[in-house]
Design an enzyme around this catalytic site. Structure first.
Site, PDB file in Angstrom:
ATOM      1  N   ALA A 137      54.695  22.715  47.511  1.00 54.47           N
ATOM      2  CA  ALA A 137      55.324  23.353  48.672  1.00 54.47           C
ATOM      3  C   ALA A 137      55.126  24.871  48.581  1.00 54.47           C
ATOM      4  CB  ALA A 137      56.794  22.958  48.760  1.00 54.47           C
ATOM      5  N   SER A 138      56.178  25.658  48.748  1.00 52.55           N
ATOM      6  CA  SER A 138      56.004  27.121  48.811  1.00 52.55           C
ATOM      7  C   SER A 138      55.679  27.777  47.479  1.00 52.55           C
ATOM      8  CB  SER A 138      57.254  27.771  49.411  1.00 52.55           C
ATOM      9  OG  SER A 138      57.274  27.561  50.813  1.00 52.55           O
TER      10      SER A 138
END
Length: 417
Positions: A137-138
């Protein structure tokens, strides 16, 4: 040396014979012409051979590991108590809070603890293992930032370059690379653009998004540098700049210049509908009615990379963090910039460097969390204590901050080094 003397003797005899001939001028001219042609051919071939050698050397050097990251562990006798307490913690959160993931803790660049709990596949009851690969993800953003800094160190870009320098049709003017890196660009959310203005049946790629933005109705939130607003769009644009400058697709760039050199053998970039699913690549899940795990499907936003979609393991992330902190991937100057707070044009500090968040009060706590399609991830780097905590999970676990604090407390109280 003897061969050279023999050739010279033969040349002298040949010249004498030519001079004795009545047609010596004609023969001499022909001799010089033929010699010139042969010399040109041999010279050209020699240059090609040298060129081939240089290209081959460059390819070899690009594939050669920058550094052999040593995956070292603390002696077992020093970690028995810590391991017991962390094992107990993992079992407890697995049972009470549906945690299915992997944890790695490193101190002084050595692994203190590494384990996983729960399932990789709930239907087949396949347990997680060290090689299970999680969507970051981030946490992916730090790889995009590092790629940008590599290109900067090579002199191919400057942090003051604007997006329009690389993409003249980009509709949001005067945004610099530095604005993108520390989220002071004011760019609109690309999720809205993909969900409302993309008309194709296939999920858009970075190239598709960059071609749609010039015609988008999405307005930016503020002029560049005036404020801080966490922007996934900014890191998509950065990944597009990496592709434009390097001439390589984003996934190939990371493989060639980060994953392969650091022997991150279980790390890759995955773009939905464009890449094949890899071995040990996990799906994200959510808990339904308190007992059933439902697989989370992909969306129209899942082909875009740079802000997310790097997949990795806890051990590979340990290698990555080790390489960054030890200066084996980037210069100390570049790392300092990545680990330093940004600021607005008014001088106000923002809690973000390049690809990393910073504690608002503690600059020595460098970290990032990620959450996407059932995956919850965290990489926390306590610089002063030389402590790294990595947590990767894939069933929508919601208490990563709490878990991080619990792990750090157990290490601080029970590891005597």
């Amino acid at each position: 040396m003897l061969k050279l003397i023999e050739i010279l003797k033969f040349g002298v005899i040949l010249v004498n014979l030519i001079m004795m001939s009545k047609l010596y001028k004609t023969i001499l001219i022909l001799f010089l012409l033929v010699g010139g042609i042969l010399l040109s051919i041999f010279s050209s071939q020699s240059e090609k051979d040298v060129s081939k050698k240089l290209i081959k050397k460059e390819i070899v050097s690009n594939n050669k590991p920058i550094v052999d990251i040593p995956v070292e562990y603390f002696p077992e006798e020093t970690t028995i108590k810590v391991n017991k307490k962390l094992d107990s913690l993992l079992k407890r959160i697995n049972k009470r809070h549906d945690f299915h993931g992997s944890v790695l803790v490193a101190k002084n660049q050595k692994i203190v603890y590494q384990n996983q709990v729960g399932y990789a596949d709930f239907r087949k009851k396949v347990p997680l293992k060290e090689e299970s690969v999680f969507q970051l993800a981030s946490v992916s953003k730090q790889f995009t930032a590092a790629a940008i800094m590599q290109l900067k160190e090579k002199g191919k870009i400057k942090l003051t370059d604007t997006v329009n320098y690389f993409f003249p049709e980009f509709p949001y003017k005067n945004i610099t690379i530095k604005n993108l890196l520390n989220h002071t660009s004011g760019l609109p959310k690309y999720f809205w653009v993909a969900e409302h203005e993309w008309k194709e049946n296939k999920a858009p790629t970075n190239t598709d998004l960059m071609s749609v933005l010039p015609f988008s109705k999405a307005q930016r939130f503020f002029k560049p540098g005036r404020n801080f607003d966490y922007s996934n769009t900014g890191y998509v644009v950065l990944a597009s700049i990496v592709e434009k400058v390097s001439g390589l697709p984003y996934n190939q760039y990371l493989k060639k210049y980060i994953f392969d050199p650091l022997n991150m053998n279980n790390s890759f970039v995955y773009s939905y509908q464009n890449d094949t699913v890899r071995k040990n690549q996990l799906n994200g899940y959510r808990l339904y009615r308190g007992w059933k795990h439902l697989k989370i499907g992909n969306t129209v936003n899942d082909a875009i990379v740079g802000d997310k979609n790097v997949y990795s393991t806890a051990e590979d992330l340990f290698k990555w963090t080790y390489a960054l902190n030890s200066g084996n991937l980037l210069s100390k100057e570049s790392l300092q910039q990545m680990y330093s707070k940004g600021e607005t044009i008014f001088g106000r500090k923002v809690p973000y460097g390049f690809g990393f968040r910073m504690g608002r009060k503690d600059d020595k706590n460098v970290y990032h969390y990620g959450k996407w399609n059932g995956f919850s991830t965290a990489l926390t780097n306590y610089l002063e204590e030389d402590l790294v905590v990595i947590v990767l999970e894939h069933t929508s676990y919601n208490s990563l901050k709490y878990l991080n604090k619990r792990i750090k407390k157990i290490i601080s109280e029970n590891l005597k080094v």
